[in-house]
Motif scaffolding. Sequence first.
Motif, PDB file in Angstrom:
ATOM      1  N   GLN A   6     -38.066  -6.612  58.345  1.00  0.00           N
ATOM      2  CA  GLN A   6     -37.959  -5.272  58.991  1.00  0.00           C
ATOM      3  C   GLN A   6     -38.160  -5.593  60.377  1.00  0.00           C
ATOM      4  OE1 GLN A   6     -40.012  -2.188  56.863  1.00  0.00           O
ATOM      5  NE2 GLN A   6     -41.010  -1.478  59.250  1.00  0.00           N
ATOM      6  N   GLU A  41     -38.183   1.000  57.616  1.00  0.00           N
ATOM      7  CA  GLU A  41     -37.660   0.062  56.411  1.00  0.00           C
ATOM      8  C   GLU A  41     -36.176  -0.357  56.554  1.00  0.00           C
ATOM      9  OE1 GLU A  41     -37.200   3.700  54.192  1.00  0.00           O
ATOM     10  OE2 GLU A  41     -38.526   2.763  55.934  1.00  0.00           O
ATOM     11  N   LEU A  42     -35.473   0.377  57.283  1.00  0.00           N
ATOM     12  CA  LEU A  42     -33.910   0.316  57.249  1.00  0.00           C
ATOM     13  C   LEU A  42     -33.451  -0.220  58.556  1.00  0.00           C
ATOM     14  CD1 LEU A  42     -32.810   3.828  55.619  1.00  0.00           C
ATOM     15  CD2 LEU A  42     -33.407   1.562  54.647  1.00  0.00           C
ATOM     16  N   GLU A  88     -29.161  -6.527  51.927  1.00  0.00           N
ATOM     17  CA  GLU A  88     -30.622  -6.178  51.719  1.00  0.00           C
ATOM     18  C   GLU A  88     -30.769  -4.855  52.153  1.00  0.00           C
ATOM     19  OE1 GLU A  88     -34.948  -6.000  51.472  1.00  0.00           O
ATOM     20  OE2 GLU A  88     -33.285  -7.377  50.715  1.00  0.00           O
ATOM     21  N   ARG A  92     -32.488  -1.433  49.979  1.00  0.00           N
ATOM     22  CA  ARG A  92     -33.278  -0.694  50.334  1.00  0.00           C
ATOM     23  C   ARG A  92     -32.752   0.681  50.005  1.00  0.00           C
ATOM     24  NH1 ARG A  92     -37.054  -3.212  54.875  1.00  0.00           N
ATOM     25  NH2 ARG A  92     -37.071  -5.439  53.871  1.00  0.00           N
TER      26      ARG A  92
END
Length: 133
Positions: A6, A41-42, A88, A92
């Motif tokens: 992140q 988190e993205l 990834e 998520r």
Amino acid sequence: MIEIRQFGWSDYDAVVAVWAAAGREVVPRAELAAKLTRDPELFLVAETDADVAGVVMGTYDGRRGWILRLAVRPEHRRRGIAGQLVGELERRFRLLDCPRVNLLVMPDNEAGLRFWQALGYLPMPDVLCTKPM
């Protein structure tokens, strides 16, 4: 070895350098701060040997995920970094129960279209409309 993690504010200058090296528009700090209040988190960076080699920003509105700003420094390309970042980010999105992911590719970006299609993204004949606010 590539580590996907992140974004943290200490990465900002390195991310700006990635965007600049890739010919992408830089997201100003204030705009990025607003984005990070929603789904931090993205927003992911790919780090190799303590160097930020790539970046991708995603967002989720509760209905659709969007992939924005995928960029890899030219000297780190063709090593699978972009694919790892997208993989990834997709992981998520799945954790958020995101049912569909969208992205925009310029129609003349043939290499970009090939990259996204290789990852299973299909071109749609939508018409993009935009309005500056």
